[in-house]
Scaffold this motif. Sequence first.
Motif, PDB file in Angstrom:
ATOM      1  N   GLN A  79      21.017  41.646   8.287  1.00 41.03           N
ATOM      2  CA  GLN A  79      20.760  40.115   7.933  1.00 41.03           C
ATOM      3  C   GLN A  79      20.276  39.310   9.201  1.00 41.03           C
ATOM      4  N   GLU A  80      19.308  38.910   9.355  1.00 45.14           N
ATOM      5  CA  GLU A  80      18.849  37.900  10.515  1.00 45.14           C
ATOM      6  C   GLU A  80      18.917  36.480   9.905  1.00 45.14           C
ATOM      7  N   LEU A  81      19.426  35.634  10.918  1.00 43.70           N
ATOM      8  CA  LEU A  81      19.688  34.083  10.598  1.00 43.70           C
ATOM      9  C   LEU A  81      18.926  33.476  11.974  1.00 43.70           C
ATOM     10  N   LEU A  82      17.883  32.626  11.644  1.00 39.76           N
ATOM     11  CA  LEU A  82      17.151  32.229  12.591  1.00 39.76           C
ATOM     12  C   LEU A  82      17.356  30.477  12.553  1.00 39.76           C
ATOM     13  N   THR A  83      17.601  29.868  13.753  1.00 38.30           N
ATOM     14  CA  THR A  83      17.662  28.314  14.031  1.00 38.30           C
ATOM     15  C   THR A  83      16.859  27.733  15.021  1.00 38.30           C
ATOM     16  N   TYR A  84      16.156  26.803  14.669  1.00 38.36           N
ATOM     17  CA  TYR A  84      15.131  26.204  15.514  1.00 38.36           C
ATOM     18  C   TYR A  84      15.583  24.841  16.092  1.00 38.36           C
ATOM     19  N   GLN A  85      14.949  24.206  16.865  1.00 38.28           N
ATOM     20  CA  GLN A  85      14.921  22.817  17.264  1.00 38.28           C
ATOM     21  C   GLN A  85      13.480  22.281  17.579  1.00 38.28           C
ATOM     22  N   ARG A  86      13.003  21.356  17.286  1.00 38.20           N
ATOM     23  CA  ARG A  86      11.758  20.716  17.744  1.00 38.20           C
ATOM     24  C   ARG A  86      11.469  20.510  19.198  1.00 38.20           C
ATOM     25  N   SER A  87      10.431  21.069  19.529  1.00 39.66           N
ATOM     26  CA  SER A  87       9.896  20.854  20.938  1.00 39.66           C
ATOM     27  C   SER A  87       9.834  19.156  21.372  1.00 39.66           C
ATOM     28  N   GLU A  88       9.360  19.205  22.551  1.00 39.68           N
ATOM     29  CA  GLU A  88       9.138  17.678  23.048  1.00 39.68           C
ATOM     30  C   GLU A  88       7.846  17.563  22.405  1.00 39.68           C
ATOM     31  N   ALA A  89       7.305  16.061  21.966  1.00 40.02           N
ATOM     32  CA  ALA A  89       6.088  15.559  21.362  1.00 40.02           C
ATOM     33  C   ALA A  89       4.865  16.164  22.001  1.00 40.02           C
ATOM     34  N   LEU A  90       4.083  17.064  21.233  1.00 41.50           N
ATOM     35  CA  LEU A  90       2.907  17.324  21.842  1.00 41.50           C
ATOM     36  C   LEU A  90       1.697  16.148  21.783  1.00 41.50           C
ATOM     37  N   TYR A 106       5.110  18.293  16.717  1.00 43.47           N
ATOM     38  CA  TYR A 106       6.041  19.105  17.387  1.00 43.47           C
ATOM     39  C   TYR A 106       5.870  20.446  17.032  1.00 43.47           C
ATOM     40  N   ARG A 107       6.389  21.554  17.592  1.00 42.47           N
ATOM     41  CA  ARG A 107       6.244  22.857  17.432  1.00 42.47           C
ATOM     42  C   ARG A 107       7.791  23.215  17.254  1.00 42.47           C
ATOM     43  N   PRO A 108       8.206  24.459  16.422  1.00 43.92           N
ATOM     44  CA  PRO A 108       9.474  24.759  16.321  1.00 43.92           C
ATOM     45  C   PRO A 108       9.761  25.598  17.428  1.00 43.92           C
ATOM     46  N   LEU A 109      10.862  25.366  18.078  1.00 46.08           N
ATOM     47  CA  LEU A 109      11.418  26.525  19.211  1.00 46.08           C
ATOM     48  C   LEU A 109      12.572  27.011  18.559  1.00 46.08           C
ATOM     49  N   LEU A 110      12.377  28.580  18.630  1.00 43.76           N
ATOM     50  CA  LEU A 110      13.853  29.233  18.175  1.00 43.76           C
ATOM     51  C   LEU A 110      14.778  29.113  19.154  1.00 43.76           C
ATOM     52  N   TYR A 139       5.667  25.221  27.582  1.00 39.00           N
ATOM     53  CA  TYR A 139       4.632  25.702  26.639  1.00 39.00           C
ATOM     54  C   TYR A 139       5.457  26.445  25.670  1.00 39.00           C
ATOM     55  N   GLY A 140       6.610  26.159  25.330  1.00 41.35           N
ATOM     56  CA  GLY A 140       7.302  26.846  24.189  1.00 41.35           C
ATOM     57  C   GLY A 140       7.847  28.373  24.581  1.00 41.35           C
ATOM     58  N   GLN A 141       8.386  28.302  25.955  1.00 40.86           N
ATOM     59  CA  GLN A 141       8.846  29.612  26.375  1.00 40.86           C
ATOM     60  C   GLN A 141      10.382  29.304  26.686  1.00 40.86           C
ATOM     61  N   PRO A 142      11.200  29.996  26.571  1.00 38.65           N
ATOM     62  CA  PRO A 142      12.532  29.830  26.893  1.00 38.65           C
ATOM     63  C   PRO A 142      12.792  30.094  28.404  1.00 38.65           C
ATOM     64  N   TRP A 143      13.550  29.259  29.098  1.00 35.35           N
ATOM     65  CA  TRP A 143      13.835  29.688  30.410  1.00 35.35           C
ATOM     66  C   TRP A 143      15.177  30.376  30.472  1.00 35.35           C
ATOM     67  N   ARG A 144      15.996  30.406  29.366  1.00 32.60           N
ATOM     68  CA  ARG A 144      17.275  31.080  29.765  1.00 32.60           C
ATOM     69  C   ARG A 144      17.535  31.738  28.215  1.00 32.60           C
ATOM     70  N   ILE A 145      17.759  33.147  28.412  1.00 34.17           N
ATOM     71  CA  ILE A 145      17.979  33.848  26.881  1.00 34.17           C
ATOM     72  C   ILE A 145      19.531  34.591  27.116  1.00 34.17           C
ATOM     73  N   THR A 146      20.476  34.205  26.441  1.00 30.43           N
ATOM     74  CA  THR A 146      21.601  34.752  26.633  1.00 30.43           C
ATOM     75  C   THR A 146      21.869  35.563  25.262  1.00 30.43           C
TER      76      THR A 146
END
Length: 177
Positions: A79-90, A106-110, A139-146
């Motif tokens: 099972q995989e659960l995904l949570t998003y936040q909205r980006s800065e206004a494009l 906006y675009r969704p950011l995982l 541009y929708g790219q995460p700077w930190r992934i933990t």
Amino acid sequence: YPARVVTQRRAHEDRTGLLSYWTFQYEQGANQNQTILTTPSATVEYEYNGIGINGEYWAWKSGTLARRTVKSGTTILEQELLTYQRSEALANVPVGDPPWTDDALYRPLLVQRDLTRDGAETWQTFYEYHTGLGNYNDYGQPWRITNWPYAAASREVRRTFQTGFTPHILGRVLTED
């Protein structure tokens, strides 16, 4: 809206000559926000945000994958659960029609992915994005992934980005530690 969709896929199994069928069922579940794929070996249920008869209806989040569940019979294998936040206004223009309305584009950011296999420990991955830099969250790219757990501890990836290329190349990973 009417659309063409795949409802069944037939394929020959290796060396047996027997046909196997994959079936796709849409608008399933109590909220009608699931697609169910049945294969010869498993059933995969996909649940989406912003679709169905009840729920959160934000244009930026509509159609994103909320949950994926792989089953063998009634046993959950993964099972995989995904949570998003909205980006800065494009773009600062209203988007969508009720109930899918946002005050801007906006675009969704995982931001979080939880993965559980065979009922064992849940593996979590967290994604963080820069804000306020004028480049739309890198541009929708995460700077930190933990990742947690990872060999009994967390694992962290940090990125920097290079921008300023031609107008058609928006931002590339410069370093990754």
